[in-house]
Design an enzyme around this catalytic site. Structure first.
Site, PDB file in Angstrom:
ATOM      1  N   CYS A 193       0.816  -1.220   0.000  1.00  0.00           N
ATOM      2  CA  CYS A 193       0.000   0.000   0.000  1.00  0.00           C
ATOM      3  C   CYS A 193       0.849   1.269   0.000  1.00  0.00           C
ATOM      4  O   CYS A 193       0.614   2.177  -0.781  1.00  0.00           O
ATOM      5  CB  CYS A 193      -0.985  -0.004   1.170  1.00  0.00           C
ATOM      6  SG  CYS A 193      -0.307   0.447   2.759  1.00  0.00           S
ATOM      7  N   HIS A 215      -2.432   1.013   6.771  1.00  0.00           N
ATOM      8  CA  HIS A 215      -2.860   0.965   5.371  1.00  0.00           C
ATOM      9  C   HIS A 215      -3.257   2.376   4.953  1.00  0.00           C
ATOM     10  O   HIS A 215      -3.598   3.212   5.802  1.00  0.00           O
ATOM     11  CB  HIS A 215      -4.033   0.004   5.191  1.00  0.00           C
ATOM     12  CG  HIS A 215      -4.421  -0.209   3.763  1.00  0.00           C
ATOM     13  ND1 HIS A 215      -3.588  -0.808   2.850  1.00  0.00           N
ATOM     14  CD2 HIS A 215      -5.553   0.119   3.075  1.00  0.00           C
ATOM     15  CE1 HIS A 215      -4.178  -0.858   1.671  1.00  0.00           C
ATOM     16  NE2 HIS A 215      -5.372  -0.297   1.774  1.00  0.00           N
ATOM     17  N   HIS A 252      -5.910   2.563  -3.962  1.00  0.00           N
ATOM     18  CA  HIS A 252      -4.906   1.979  -3.070  1.00  0.00           C
ATOM     19  C   HIS A 252      -4.476   0.627  -3.625  1.00  0.00           C
ATOM     20  O   HIS A 252      -5.105   0.081  -4.545  1.00  0.00           O
ATOM     21  CB  HIS A 252      -5.494   1.799  -1.661  1.00  0.00           C
ATOM     22  CG  HIS A 252      -6.693   0.893  -1.595  1.00  0.00           C
ATOM     23  ND1 HIS A 252      -6.900  -0.024  -0.592  1.00  0.00           N
ATOM     24  CD2 HIS A 252      -7.778   0.747  -2.424  1.00  0.00           C
ATOM     25  CE1 HIS A 252      -8.043  -0.670  -0.781  1.00  0.00           C
ATOM     26  NE2 HIS A 252      -8.598  -0.217  -1.884  1.00  0.00           N
TER      27      HIS A 252
END
Length: 206
Positions: A107, A161, A176
């Protein structure tokens, strides 16, 4: 003669003590060197920016760069440019600890690659974005803002994340690189699952 013997005994005892002390120091030094050597041999993808829960994070602290709040220089780049470039990477697979589009992204590797394309220096690890930029509410988030989440264990409230907001009209959507079902770069709405992992949104651009 007796005095000479006593002196020799004392000298011998002192010599033995000196050898023992030297060996002990060398042993300690060897242990330290061994520890450092073992640490150096740990693969980069096993080192994380935090002590625990690395397997619950989508990113690692490779080329660790913790920046103070508001310190990212976005130059004259517009957030729309960043989003448009990010969209060209849709479909690149997820790969832990990677910033290489030929192989895949984790990520923060995706975020790093996108911003580095515009020569904007950002942290490599998602957790290092915790205090970067200006916090905005999810309702105020707009194109180019970053959205931060916990790792896959939402009970652990540190950032693990992240993504880039692409739109926020009917619902907030972000791009993402996910290790989930899409397993790669994709655009996702801020659904119930991600609402449960939501930490905050931050603005890097003026």
């Amino acid at each position: 003669m007796r005095i000479l013997i006593i002196v020799l005994v004392l000298l011998f005892a002192g010599w033995q003590a000196a050898i023992l002390l030297t060996n002990r120091k060398n042993s300690e030094g060897g242990q330290l060197s061994t520890t450092d050597s073992l640490q150096a041999k740990i693969p980069a993808h096993k080192k994380d920016s935090i002590k625990a829960g690395w397997n619950n994070l989508d990113t690692i602290a490779k080329n660790h760069l913790a920046l103070p709040a508001g310190s990212i220089d976005t130059k004259n780049v517009q957030p729309q440019q960043v989003v448009e470039f990010a969209k060209t990477l849709i479909g690149v697979p997820y790969l832990y600890a990677s910033t290489d589009p030929e192989k895949g992204f984790d990520c923060s590797g995706f975020i790093t690659y996108v911003f580095n394309h515009f020569k904007i220096v950002v942290p490599r690890s998602s957790i290092d974005f915790t205090n970067v930029g200006k916090e905005v509410s999810a309702a105020q988030a707009k194109e180019g803002d970053l959205i931060l989440f916990t790792g896959t264990d939402s009970a652990e409230k540190f950032v693990g994340h992240m993504g880039i907001v692409v739109s926020n009209t009917d619902t907030l959507r972000f791009i993402h690189s996910t290790s989930g079902k899409a397993h790669g770069v994709t655009i996702t709405p801020l659904n119930k699952y991600y609402q449960g992992r939501y930490v905050k949104a931050v603005r890097l651009f003026p």
